[in-house]
Design a protein around this motif. Structure first.
Motif, short mmCIF file in Angstrom:
data_model
loop_
_atom_site.label_atom_id
_atom_site.label_comp_id
_atom_site.label_asym_id
_atom_site.label_seq_id
_atom_site.Cartn_x
_atom_site.Cartn_y
_atom_site.Cartn_z
N ILE A 54 0.84 -1.20 0.00
CA ILE A 54 0.00 0.00 0.00
C ILE A 54 0.87 1.25 0.00
N ARG A 55 1.94 1.22 0.80
CA ARG A 55 2.81 2.40 0.86
C ARG A 55 3.45 2.69 -0.48
N MET A 65 -3.23 9.96 -0.81
CA MET A 65 -3.44 9.44 0.54
C MET A 65 -4.86 8.91 0.69
N LYS A 71 -5.17 5.49 -0.86
CA LYS A 71 -4.46 4.47 -0.10
C LYS A 71 -5.24 4.13 1.16
N ARG A 72 -5.80 5.18 1.80
CA ARG A 72 -6.55 4.93 3.01
C ARG A 72 -7.77 4.07 2.73
N ARG A 76 -6.82 0.52 2.01
CA ARG A 76 -6.49 -0.17 3.26
C ARG A 76 -7.77 -0.58 3.98
N ASP A 104 0.28 3.63 8.24
CA ASP A 104 0.31 2.55 7.28
C ASP A 104 0.44 3.03 5.85
N CYS A 105 0.03 4.27 5.61
CA CYS A 105 0.02 4.73 4.22
C CYS A 105 1.23 5.59 3.87
N ASP A 145 1.83 13.16 1.95
CA ASP A 145 2.17 12.36 0.77
C ASP A 145 3.47 12.84 0.15
#
Lengths: 703, 187
Positions: free
Chosen positions: A123-124, A130, A133-134, A137, B18-19, B93
């Motif tokens: 994911i990173r 963002m 990705k959030r 997740r 986590d991101c 980011d």
């Protein structure tokens, strides 16, 4: 989903957009058209993608394009995820994946079976915003928990594992946070990087990395050898004069600093207290230090090789790298302006080199050039050998010299001469530049580096030879302490010279450059020379760790002081580098250097010491034994009488002591290396084929 | 480690952790840097997910960015609408990708977007001219600039279509191991 007509419409719009986009990039209209463009390509290619996968043909190009669009299609997902996000904040639970595109669903599907660590890593590494990705997740977690709900009964084991891995991950995070908070010099390094760029920063990072080695060695030594020795320390009857800091003799001889002070007894406090065998502790602690350094070096080296090793078959584009590898760490205004000016100069030079590329040299010119190289190499090797011989004879002469002269400062003669050689001869080597002409300035740097390395390694080599062959067999009382003192003096003199150079030499050079001969200007930081000095000092520390267990502590303090002195001198006396310096490749080379002649040489020296030399009879933890290694032999012998420890004896006799085991191990390692090498070769071939495929498939490629 | 901060909920902080490539502490430190840029605009309580954007002028005045020739492009690439005004998510980011822990592919992707001035997913000759001009700040003549652009396209354009695609760029980056350490902003 869009109807067919709609798709056609959008494809027409696609053609319009791609032809004329030259205007302001943040224009909303073009952006919206891009939205549709992306989503349409998304749809079209998603269908084709499924077809490709269904028919099980692996067409790398299609897949690549699919991936590319997946990455670029931020907009559709984004608008959807924005609504998701706002709903999320209000606490409303949104339905799962009904709006995700097909690629998104494939991504989720690939993420679900991964372990949580891999999932977070994946994911990173996603090039998404963002928000996305959030949401990714969140969706994956939900799917995962739905799945684990379904197979609840069988898997209390798996839940246990999950909770363990989660706890492990949390503890790792908090550990890395703690380590980051005590990480040294973050702000100073940021300023150095901001003013001088990544290349000079690499020197200071290297220094910090070496400091970590020394801190670790010191902590190990301190806990396992020095503290126990303190508990049975004899009173020091010698006098203390200030000169001891430089010579290391006198008062320090009877302290924990040197080998000679350590007891060979088994320390026992009280009647029922545990006993502590000093001999074994000494040899095992030093062994553990060096083993950890070995593995740490190996892993660092492997990591650098993996990241930075370029296949030499692929050319190295000069100008492209200059353009696209702008140093983003430089943040000071003046430094940025200077860097821009230097970049212009370098680009201009590069362009003019390209124009001159095709001029060939005549035979006479080639001959003169070749003979100039030969002469330079012969002279430099000769100078190095002459210096080594001088050092050797001086060392031999020193012993007798000291017996006749009673001046305590006389022991400093040898270290002084060695440091002078280390200072003067590299300057002589850089003068050769006037005679030798190289086509590429890079070759010049490499040749200078190799000559300096050869010089330093030969000097250390000749000194080791002297110590192990002359001092150890000379019959002196406590020869190990003598060697320890020698190494201490060398290290200290080197440090003093380095400080004097920083504060006096570089300062003078600045005065000359700025006031007297203004055409010279400020000097640039010579990264290679400074890193070699660090490697030289670290090699001495590693050799000396056996004879002087406090040496890592001394080196720690010296590195600490050297960081600040170099930093101050850098800010005052230097200008940022004008040419691009390949920091990563050079760092890889330096770490390899630290491993290959430096650390392996240390291991050889210590191996010879332990297996071949007779310890002195009156001092140290190994006094009276015929060889150092006999301490281990006698320990194994005592263990073999105790029934509970027979497995250790078995391991020793059949694994470590047996030739067959090492033979089989070597064979297995060779087979694995051969297999990996073949795999790499196969991959290289595949890269070449794919590259050709790309060129052939492109519309203009076959021209 | 005490969870005494009141800026984010626990779930929000975990999600950020986590991101991005940052630890909890670094995320908080970055938040306070963001908040310092516009103290009256950015609230100290993000549990309600406020929709706050710090304008580009303030972002571009950060000491880490203010002298960078590409600061405007960086802000545009990482901002939501491509105009340089950044929310906290965009801010995190940006620094996460520019940190030293981001892998090469991720950095290459964003570097490509930064150098693609006209946002057409290809680095064409015009983009290259813009890049070279920003890098040399008028140090090169127009003829030299176009010569440089020609040379770059010669060297790096693998499929010979007159512009660099993402694959060409990534291929070129593979041969430049310094990229990982130079495409790095320390905060």
């Amino acid at each position: 989903m869009l109807s067919d007509d709609h798709v056609n419409e959008i494809i027409i719009q696609v053609e319009n957009v791609s032809s004329g986009v030259q205007s302001h990039p943040s224009s909303n209209q073009i952006f919206q058209e891009k939205v549709l463009l992306d989503s349409s390509i998304n749809m079209v290619l998603s269908i084709s993608d499924i077809d490709v996968i269904d028919s099980q043909t692996v067409s790398k190009r299609n897949d690549q394009k699919g991936n590319q669009v997946l990455r670029f299609s931020t907009s559709l997902n984004e608008s959807m995820s924005q609504t998701l996000h706002s709903l999320e904040c209000m606490g409303i639970d949104t339905p799962g994946s009904s709006h995700e595109t097909v690629q998104g669903q494939k991504l989720i599907a690939s993420l679900i079976p991964m372990t949580s660590r891999d999932r977070i890593k994946a994911i990173r590494n996603q090039p998404r915003t963002m928000e996305e990705k959030r949401n990714l997740r969140k969706i994956v977690d939900k799917e995962k928990s739905k799945q684990t709900h379904r197979i609840l009964q069988l898997n209390c084991c798996i839940q246990c594992l999950n909770s363990i891995s989660r706890a492990y991950r949390r503890s790792k995070n908090s550990l890395s946070e703690i380590l980051n908070s005590i990480s040294l010099w973050q702000k100073t390094l940021k300023i150095i990087g901001g003013k001088f760029g990544t290349s000079v920063l690499s020197y200071f990072n290297f220094l910090r990395w070496l400091l970590k080695f020394n801190i670790f060695s010191f902590i190990l030594n301190f806990s396992f050898i020095i503290i126990p020795q303190f508990t049975v320390a004899k009173k020091n009857t010698l006098q203390f004069t200030g000169l001891e800091f430089f010579t290391g003799v006198g008062y320090f001889r009877d302290t924990v600093m040197y080998y000679g002070f350590y007891t060979n007894s088994t320390i026992q406090h009280g009647n029922s207290g545990a006993s502590y065998n000093m001999q074994l502790a000494y040899i095992f602690t030093i062994g553990a230090c060096l083993t950890t350094c070995f593995f740490s070096l190996l892993f660092s080296m492997a990591k650098y090789f993996r990241n930075n090793f370029i296949n030499p078959h692929i050319y190295s584009g000069g100008i492209t790298k200059l353009i696209f590898c702008w140093d983003f760490t430089v943040t000071h205004e003046k430094a940025v302006k200077l860097k821009q000016k230097n970049l212009s100069t370098e680009i201009r030079e590069n362009l003019s080199e390209l124009r001159q590329e095709n001029s060939k040299l005549t035979f006479n010119q080639l001959l003169t050039r070749f003979s100039a190289y030969m002469v330079a190499w012969v002279v430099s090797t000769g100078v190095a050998i002459a210096c080594c011989a001088a050092v050797y004879y001086l060392a031999e002469y020193n012993l007798e010299f000291l017996k006749t002269h009673s001046n305590p400062g006389a022991v400093l003669l040898l270290p002084f001469v060695v440091s002078c050689i280390n200072l003067a001869v590299p300057c002589i080597y850089s003068m050769f530049r006037l005679v030798e002409r190289y086509e590429m300035p890079r070759h010049e740097v490499y040749v200078l580096l190799i000559r300096n390395i050869f010089l330093k390694i030969s000097i250390i080599g000749i000194l080791c030879y002297y110590w192990l062959n002359t001092v150890a067999l000379s019959g002196e009382e406590c020869w190990e302490t003598l060697i320890g003192q020698d190494i201490y003096r060398l290290l200290l003199m080197d440090f003093v010279f380095s400080l004097v150079n920083s504060f006096l030499g570089e300062f003078l050079r600045r005065i000359i450059g700025m006031q007297l001969i203004t055409s010279l200007g400020l000097q640039e930081f010579d990264i290679a020379r400074n890193v070699l000095e660090l490697i030289y000092a670290q090699t001495l520390v590693w050799i000396g760790i056996f004879f002087c267990p406090l040496l890592p502590f001394i080196q720690m303090i010296m590195l600490f002081i050297m960081f600040y002195s170099k930093n101050i001198s850098l800010m005052m006396n230097f200008q940022p580098p004008s040419k691009a310096w390949r920091a990563s490749q050079m760092m890889t080379f330096f770490i390899f250097l630290l491993f290959f002649p430096s650390f392996t040489g240390v291991l050889c020296t210590l191996a010879i010491t332990i297996w071949r030399l007779k310890p002195s009879a009156d001092c140290g933890p190994f006094r009276g034994l015929p060889l150092f290694i006999h301490s281990i032999y006698s320990w194994i012998d005592t263990l073999s009488t105790r029934p509970g420890y027979l497995w250790v004896v078995w391991i020793y006799r059949n694994l470590i002591g047996s030739v067959h085991f090492f033979f089989i191990l070597t064979l297995i390692v060779l087979i694995i290396t051969y297999l990996y090498w073949q795999i790499t070769e196969g991959r290289k071939i595949m890269i070449r084929l794919l590259h050709e495929q790309i060129i052939n498939v492109s519309p203009l490629g076959s021209l | 480690m005490g969870n005494k901060q009141t800026v984010f909920t626990h779930e929000q902080l975990e999600a950020y952790q986590d991101c991005t490539f940052f630890t909890r502490k670094e995320i908080m430190r970055l938040f306070y840097r963001y908040q310092d840029l516009a103290p009256q605009l950015v609230p100290l309580d993000y549990t309600t997910c406020p929709d706050v954007k710090v304008p580009y002028e303030l972002i571009g005045s950060m000491p880490e960015l203010k002298d960078n020739p590409f600061r405007q492009r960086i802000a545009q690439v990482f901002s939501e609408d491509g105009d340089g005004h950044m929310t906290l998510d965009n801010f995190l980011d940006m620094f996460s990708v520019m940190s030293e822990m981001a892998p090469r592919d991720l950095k290459a992707y964003y570097a490509f977007k930064i150098y693609d001035f006209n946002n057409d997913d290809y680095i064409c000759a015009w983009d290259l001219e813009q890049t070279v001009t920003k890098l040399t700040r008028g140090g090169l003549s127009a003829e030299e600039v176009s010569l440089v652009c020609e040379k770059v396209l010669d060297e790096a354009d693998g499929d010979h279509d007159g512009r660099l695609s993402l694959e060409d760029f990534q291929n070129m980056i593979l041969r430049a191991p310094d990229f990982l350490s130079t495409f790095h902003i320390r905060i």
